[in-house]
Design an enzyme around this catalytic site. Structure first.
Site, PDB file in Angstrom:
ATOM      1  N   SER A   1      -4.609  42.464 -14.378  1.00  0.00           N
ATOM      2  CA  SER A   1      -5.328  42.047 -13.183  1.00  0.00           C
ATOM      3  C   SER A   1      -6.840  42.227 -13.386  1.00  0.00           C
ATOM      4  CB  SER A   1      -4.780  42.807 -11.970  1.00  0.00           C
ATOM      5  OG  SER A   1      -5.211  42.209 -10.769  1.00  0.00           O
TER       6      SER A   1
ATOM      7  N   ASP B   1       3.198  35.019  -8.775  1.00  0.00           N
ATOM      8  CA  ASP B   1       2.088  35.926  -8.448  1.00  0.00           C
ATOM      9  C   ASP B   1       1.398  35.446  -7.165  1.00  0.00           C
ATOM     10  OD1 ASP B   1      -0.269  37.433  -8.336  1.00  0.00           O
ATOM     11  OD2 ASP B   1      -0.453  37.515 -10.521  1.00  0.00           O
TER      12      ASP B   1
ATOM     13  N   HIS C   1       2.992  39.824  -8.883  1.00  0.00           N
ATOM     14  CA  HIS C   1       1.772  40.392  -9.472  1.00  0.00           C
ATOM     15  C   HIS C   1       2.108  41.763 -10.047  1.00  0.00           C
ATOM     16  CE1 HIS C   1      -2.504  40.497 -10.196  1.00  0.00           C
ATOM     17  NE2 HIS C   1      -2.617  41.666  -9.607  1.00  0.00           N
TER      18      HIS C   1
END
Length: 232
Positions: free
Chosen positions: A122, A177, A211
């Protein structure tokens, strides 16, 4: 040198998983927003190779605009998660210099930059991409999970002094995600192919993955690390 001589973050600010034998390579892995190095150190333990040192730094605590200025671990400020959101240019560049200082620190301690894989998840993955593409030392590879390329409009020019135009990049993204949609991941992969050699960019997607990471993704990461950092 990779960057300037900024102070190296003390090791108290990183979780380090030592090798089980003589360390001849290192993986520096950067966590996501609001996280710490602890969780990723545990995840990397599950795919560890005995001759590799794993370094999982902790991001500093800063107020984050996207979370109502709440103070949390973040590599740089985030104003939004769309490709057109304003970006914390000074913070991104400062964070990249700090990561380059860790690479320089390892180099001084006997692990050359070309035996270092830089990666992250991320926001940490975003920083690993930006750092590698502006670094004057050649790295062994980059692992970019569920992320994007910060300051993407400044590339390819921003990479003009980089030694990593031929460095392999493994980019992975979950197909479900909700935070950084897979379309941003795909756009990032296309952008990367304009900066580094196309055949050096591998973009892998994982069905059903939100995610986060998964054992399948980590097994792809392990294979990449083994290929880029073979035992010597």
């Amino acid at each position: 040198m990779c960057g300037n001589n900024m102070s190296v973050p003390p090791l108290a600010e990183a979780v380090t998983v030592s090798g089980l034998e003589k360390e001849t390579a290192a993986v520096i892995f950067l966590h996501g927003l609001g996280d710490t190095g602890e969780g990723w150190a545990e995840t990397l333990m599950s795919i560890r190779l005995p001759y590799i040192k794993y370094i999982c730094p902790h991001a500093p605590l800063i107020p984050v605009t996207i979370n109502m200025k709440t103070t949390m671990p973040a590599w740089f400020d985030l104003m939004g998660l769309s490709p057109d959101s304003p970006e914390d240019e000074a913070g991104i560049k400062r964070a990249a210099e700090n990561i380059k200082a860790i690479i320089d620190h390892e180099t001084k301690n006997g692990i050359p930059a070309n035996r270092v894989v830089l990666g992250g998840f991320s926001q940490g993955g975003a920083l690993s991409l930006y750092t590698a593409l502006t670094c004057q030392q050649q790295l062994a590879g980059v692992v970019a999970l569920s992320c994007w390329l910060p300051l993407h409009k400044t590339f390819p020019q921003a990479a003009s002094g980089s030694a990593n135009r031929e460095t392999p990049i493994l980019q992975c993204h979950g197909e479900l995600d909700p935070m950084i949609p897979i379309v941003f991941g795909a756009q990032t992969a296309e952008k990367l192919k304009t900066i580094v050699s196309q055949q050096k960019v591998t973009f892998r997607t994982f069905p059903g993955l939100p995610h986060s990471s998964s054992p399948q993704e980590m097994s792809a990461v392990k294979a990449f690390i083994e290929k880029q950092l073979p035992r010597i």
